[in-house]
Design an enzyme around this catalytic site. Structure first.
Site, PDB file in Angstrom:
ATOM      1  N   GLU A 144     109.163 -16.825  -4.923  1.00 31.56           N
ATOM      2  CA  GLU A 144     109.032 -18.151  -4.072  1.00 31.56           C
ATOM      3  C   GLU A 144     107.496 -18.396  -4.584  1.00 31.56           C
ATOM      4  OE1 GLU A 144     109.842 -17.295   0.379  1.00 31.56           O
ATOM      5  OE2 GLU A 144     108.330 -18.973   0.828  1.00 31.56           O
ATOM      6  N   PRO A 193     109.577 -39.799  -1.107  1.00 29.76           N
ATOM      7  CA  PRO A 193     109.019 -38.059  -0.954  1.00 29.76           C
ATOM      8  C   PRO A 193     109.285 -37.098  -2.056  1.00 29.76           C
ATOM      9  CG  PRO A 193     109.297 -38.648   1.109  1.00 29.76           C
ATOM     10  CD  PRO A 193     110.503 -39.873   0.445  1.00 29.76           C
ATOM     11  N   THR A 194     110.872 -37.239  -1.568  1.00 31.71           N
ATOM     12  CA  THR A 194     111.048 -35.669  -3.003  1.00 31.71           C
ATOM     13  C   THR A 194     111.031 -35.981  -4.267  1.00 31.71           C
ATOM     14  OG1 THR A 194     112.713 -35.392  -0.994  1.00 31.71           O
ATOM     15  CG2 THR A 194     113.850 -35.262  -4.054  1.00 31.71           C
ATOM     16  N   GLY A 364     100.213  -5.838  18.777  1.00 28.59           N
ATOM     17  CA  GLY A 364      98.959  -6.794  18.970  1.00 28.59           C
ATOM     18  C   GLY A 364      98.230  -6.294  18.750  1.00 28.59           C
ATOM     19  N   CYS A 391     104.524  -0.306  19.209  1.00 29.36           N
ATOM     20  CA  CYS A 391     103.192   0.084  19.054  1.00 29.36           C
ATOM     21  C   CYS A 391     102.048  -0.369  19.803  1.00 29.36           C
ATOM     22  CB  CYS A 391     102.722  -1.374  17.153  1.00 29.36           C
ATOM     23  SG  CYS A 391     101.248  -0.232  16.426  1.00 29.36           S
ATOM     24  N   GLU A 415      89.924   0.917  21.454  1.00 28.78           N
ATOM     25  CA  GLU A 415      90.274  -0.839  21.309  1.00 28.78           C
ATOM     26  C   GLU A 415      89.546  -2.101  22.273  1.00 28.78           C
ATOM     27  OE1 GLU A 415      93.687  -2.258  19.584  1.00 28.78           O
ATOM     28  OE2 GLU A 415      92.791  -3.912  18.602  1.00 28.78           O
ATOM     29  N   HIS A 522     106.689   0.143  13.933  1.00 28.72           N
ATOM     30  CA  HIS A 522     106.997  -0.658  14.063  1.00 28.72           C
ATOM     31  C   HIS A 522     109.127  -0.623  13.863  1.00 28.72           C
ATOM     32  CE1 HIS A 522     104.215  -3.224  15.078  1.00 28.72           C
ATOM     33  NE2 HIS A 522     103.513  -3.254  14.299  1.00 28.72           N
ATOM     34  N   GLU A 524     111.642  -2.808  14.397  1.00 33.94           N
ATOM     35  CA  GLU A 524     112.155  -4.218  13.771  1.00 33.94           C
ATOM     36  C   GLU A 524     112.076  -4.112  12.414  1.00 33.94           C
ATOM     37  OE1 GLU A 524     108.925  -3.558  15.848  1.00 33.94           O
ATOM     38  OE2 GLU A 524     107.401  -5.435  15.019  1.00 33.94           O
TER      39      GLU A 524
HETATM   40  N1  GLN Z   1      96.191  -2.250  18.200  1.00 33.88           N
HETATM   41  C1  GLN Z   1      96.233  -1.312  18.231  1.00 33.88           C
HETATM   42  C2  GLN Z   1      95.559  -0.464  16.854  1.00 33.88           C
HETATM   43  O1  GLN Z   1      95.162  -1.244  16.019  1.00 33.88           O
HETATM   44  C3  GLN Z   1      98.130  -2.182  17.938  1.00 33.88           C
HETATM   45  C4  GLN Z   1      98.084  -2.482  16.313  1.00 33.88           C
HETATM   46  C5  GLN Z   1      99.920  -3.475  16.657  1.00 33.88           C
HETATM   47  O2  GLN Z   1     100.199  -3.262  17.808  1.00 33.88           O
HETATM   48  N2  GLN Z   1     100.197  -2.817  15.603  1.00 33.88           N
HETATM   49  O3  GLN Z   1      96.189   1.126  16.863  1.00 33.88           O
END
Ligand code: GLN
Length: 556
Positions: A144, A193-194, A364, A391, A415, A522, A524
């Site tokens: 892709e 457009p295509t 995050g 996380c 952090e 993670h 997920e």
């Molecule tokens: N900010 C956090 C760290 O760096 C968690 C990272 C995250 O949630 N992926 O450890």
């Protein structure tokens, strides 16, 4: 005999964001279901060397592969559709290709030749595509190319496709995913457009073998023929791809347009494979999704989906899919609600949380809205609302517990506050050095690591095994100095690294709270449509149970 490897390039026409990734996954799925071994590559034309430094609001989720490479969200999409694990060979950017060519040049690998943008950059691209194909021993490799044709950015990747095709005309084909707008005032679907996109592709030396016509409604015969005439392809090779409710409908929809047979014929693969797809399980999933009625309401607290007037749930796409797979597996319809963490800096807003059966704080970075997230976690803990932290969501669970149960009011993650009185989440020594050198890209613990699960915990009840492997992406960790104190105060570290130093899962006993659990990793990324992730399933089951007993928590 050497395997004849085939390659399908998927490019975009007119606008991006109309489903090139899902198209790539769906074609791959169809071929896989015919008995072929398939792999998929994503090319991101950005100069970033990997996706790790890209902002999720702009670029969507960063998909971490098991080998630790930080890639585009489409990669995780391929993994989910195909139920395979991809490697760093399956992802490239302009930056990664240039840096390889430059380092080869520095190592005298070009033996004194002038190193040129063409052919050396496309040749490096081809080299990686072939390597990825060999590594997977793939019959067919999907490639892709990000962006749309006619852009300056992806021209060298189109050149790679052209060069590969010139050498192996029977083994390479090109699929263009194009958009057909229906302007509201005109009320008619437009093919122009295509047509322009097709010409732009021709000017790069490529011709589409198939055009996937993306539009809000199905394509009619007249427009199909028009595209065929002006884009130089057979009308049967123009596949109608109207909007759908679920992306899991798409492989079956494509098969209805005979896409599988067209691809097999174009690539000369008709002899060795089944002429019908085995998509029974997928059709089953699609119809199940449509029939679900019993809802469970989950709040996702984040910050990356707040882009102006748009809600960009792409930043959490793997989390969303993981929740869905688990919910579907127990016959529930998940209703996901996006709540902005910043709102919960104000105590008056807490009550809003009462109407949800469960709360999830995903991964995050950085300081913004952190206190809001901590307040949400406290509220979930004190009010018995199922809570799942991923996380950062686990690290903040630990901060909240340290502050409000242990009474360490100065507890924080470094952090946010490098001078925190109680650095319950601290930086790992190796990462500290990299950060001091401002080496941000690559300063994280990335990829799959094993974790040992403690018996008699929620985690063990879900996984039902002693050891698991999960994907990580973080710089900070639970500070080992605080583990004993936290445990004494009731928090259970139900999974650790094999040497016992790194805390992988934190949870509260179910005698105290129905589901209060966070993972340093993670989960997920390991969830698949037919093998949902056990921790997500345990969480969703808890939300269903909470929904039933929700009378205790009055809806405001
Ligand atoms: N900010 C956090 C760290 O760096 C968690 C990272 C995250 O949630 N992926 O450890």
């Amino acid at each position: 005999m050497k395997k004849e490897r085939k390659y399908i390039f998927v490019v975009g026409g007119v606008i991006s964001g109309v489903g090139k990734g899902v198209t790539t996954s769906s074609i791959a799925k169809i071929l896989q279901s015919r008995g072929l071994t398939v792999t998929a590559i994503k090319i991101d034309p950005y100069v970033n060397v990997d996706a790790g430094t890209m902002n999720p609001t702009e670029h969507g989720e960063v998909c971490v592969l098991s080998d630790g490479y930080e890639t585009d969200q489409d990669m995780c999409g391929y993994e989910r559709f195909l139920d395979i694990s991809l490697s760093r060979l399956n992802y490239m950017t302009t930056g990664s290709i240039y840096s390889k060519v430059i380092s080869r040049e520095r190592n005298l690998e070009y033996k004194g030749k002038c190193v040129q943008v063409v052919p050396h950059i496309p040749l490096e691209v081809i080299k990686q595509i072939k390597k990825a194909s060999e590594e997977a021993d793939a019959d067919v490799t999907m490639v892709e190319i990000g962006g749309t044709v006619g852009e300056y950015e992806n021209i060298l990747f189109l050149e790679a496709a052209r060069m590969l095709k010139i050498k192996n005309p029977q083994d390479v084909m090109c699929v263009m995913v194009s958009y057909l707008p229906t302007p509201a005032k005109v009320g008619e679907m437009k093919t122009k457009p295509t047509q322009h996109a097709s010409r732009a592709l021709n000017s790069a030396g490529l011709q589409a073998d198939i055009i996937i016509a993306r539009s809000s409604t199905p394509l009619d015969k007249k427009r199909k023929e028009k595209i065929a005439t002006f884009c130089n392809i057979l009308p049967e090779h123009v596949i109608s791809a109207p909007d759908v409710d679920s992306i899991y409908d798409i492989p079956s929809n494509f098969e209805r347009g005979n896409l599988g047979n067209i691809v097999l014929k174009t690539l000369g693969l008709t002899q060795q494979v089944a002429m019908v797809s085995d998509l029974v399980k997928w059709r089953h999933l699609s119809s199940k999704i449509k029939s679900l009625e019993d809802e469970t309401h989950i709040a996702i607290i984040g910050k990356y989906f707040d882009t102006g007037d748009f809600v960009l749930s792409d930043a959490y796409i793997s989390v969303i899919e993981a929740i869905k797979f688990s919910a579907y597996s127990i016959g529930k319809k998940p209703i996901l609600n996006w709540l902005n963490a910043a709102d919960f800096e104000d105590e008056k807003q807490y009550k809003k949380l009462n109407k949800y059966d469960g709360i999830l704080v995903p991964g995050g970075f950085g300081e913004r809205a952190i206190e809001g997230k901590i307040n949400v976690i406290k509220y979930a803990r004190e009010n018995g609302i199922p809570y799942f932290g991923l996380c950062y969501g686990m690290q903040l669970l630990v901060v909240e517990y340290a502050r409000n149960v242990l009474g360490l009011t100065g507890a924080n993650t470094v952090e946010i506050n490098p001078m925190a009185e109680h650095p319950v989440i601290d930086i790992m020594a190796g990462q500290r050095k990299k950060l001091a050198e401002k080496d941000y890209g690559g300063s994280m613990r990335l990829g799959s690591y094993p974790a040992i699960i403690k018996k008699g915990t929620i985690a063990y009840g879900a996984y039902k095994k002693d050891e698991v492997t999960e994907r990580h992406r973080h710089r900070y960790e639970v500070n080992p100095k605080y583990v004993e104190q936290l445990e004494k105060a009731g928090l259970i570290f139900s999974a650790t690294s094999p040497n016992g130093v790194l805390m992988e899962i934190a949870e509260l006993p179910q005698t105290q709270h129905p589901f209060f659990l966070g993972t340093q990793f993670h989960p997920e990324f390991e969830a698949r449509p037919f093998t949902p992730h056990p921790l997500f399933t345990a969480f969703v089951k808890a939300t269903v149970a909470a929904g039933k007993s929700n009378t205790i928590r009055p809806v405001p």
